[in-house]
Motif scaffolding. Sequence first.
Motif, PDB file in Angstrom:
ATOM      1  N   GLY A 163     -18.359  52.297 -59.725  1.00 49.07           N
ATOM      2  CA  GLY A 163     -18.399  51.506 -61.154  1.00 49.07           C
ATOM      3  C   GLY A 163     -19.778  50.196 -61.017  1.00 49.07           C
ATOM      4  N   GLY A 164     -19.809  50.091 -60.173  1.00 45.35           N
ATOM      5  CA  GLY A 164     -20.753  48.987 -60.124  1.00 45.35           C
ATOM      6  C   GLY A 164     -20.741  47.568 -59.607  1.00 45.35           C
ATOM      7  N   GLU A 165     -20.848  46.497 -60.283  1.00 43.83           N
ATOM      8  CA  GLU A 165     -20.303  44.985 -59.585  1.00 43.83           C
ATOM      9  C   GLU A 165     -21.570  43.987 -59.995  1.00 43.83           C
ATOM     10  N   SER A 166     -21.221  43.238 -59.735  1.00 43.30           N
ATOM     11  CA  SER A 166     -22.682  41.828 -60.202  1.00 43.30           C
ATOM     12  C   SER A 166     -22.189  41.078 -59.059  1.00 43.30           C
ATOM     13  N   VAL A 167     -23.913  41.027 -58.644  1.00 46.60           N
ATOM     14  CA  VAL A 167     -23.847  40.412 -57.188  1.00 46.60           C
ATOM     15  C   VAL A 167     -25.050  39.245 -57.267  1.00 46.60           C
ATOM     16  N   THR A 168     -24.891  38.317 -56.284  1.00 48.06           N
ATOM     17  CA  THR A 168     -25.985  37.432 -55.919  1.00 48.06           C
ATOM     18  C   THR A 168     -26.977  37.872 -55.932  1.00 48.06           C
ATOM     19  N   LEU A 169     -27.951  38.189 -56.119  1.00 46.54           N
ATOM     20  CA  LEU A 169     -29.124  38.650 -56.007  1.00 46.54           C
ATOM     21  C   LEU A 169     -29.874  37.497 -54.212  1.00 46.54           C
TER      22      LEU A 169
END
Length: 127
Positions: free
Chosen positions: A27-33
Motif C-alpha cells: 500500500g506504500g509508505e512515506s520515506v526520507t528521500l
Amino acid sequence: MITKVNVVPATGLKVRTENGARHIRDGGESVTLSSYYRRRIATGDLVKVKTLPKPAKAEPAVSDVAQLEAQETKPEVTLASVLASLDRNDPAQVTEGGKPSVNYLSDVLNRRVTRKEVDAALMEMEA
C-alpha cells in the motif's frame, strides 16, 4: 532539509527498504528521500505518489467453524515444500554457488531461515 515522499512499489515488485530489513508495504509508505530511494524511483521500482492509498476496510469476522475449515484446506508452506519448488535458474532464489538463498526463503516463509536449517532440510529431503 529532510524531504519525505510517498512511494508505492511498482506493480508486481517487492522493493526492500533502504536498510534491507523488510519490503516497502504494497500500500506504500512515506520515506526520507535519499539516493537509494531516488535510484529506485528512477529505475521504476518505486512510484512516487502524492497521497498513499487508504487501507481497505477490514472484512467482517468469520465464524470459528469457517476459520477451521479454511485452515484445513490451506496447504502448509514448509521449508521443504519451498525448497522443492525452487527455480534454480532464478538468481533471486539461489546463490551464485547454486545453494538456495536464505534471504529468499526467509521472505517466502515470513521468518528467519538459517543456512544450517536449509542444509539440514536438504539432507533430509535427499534421504
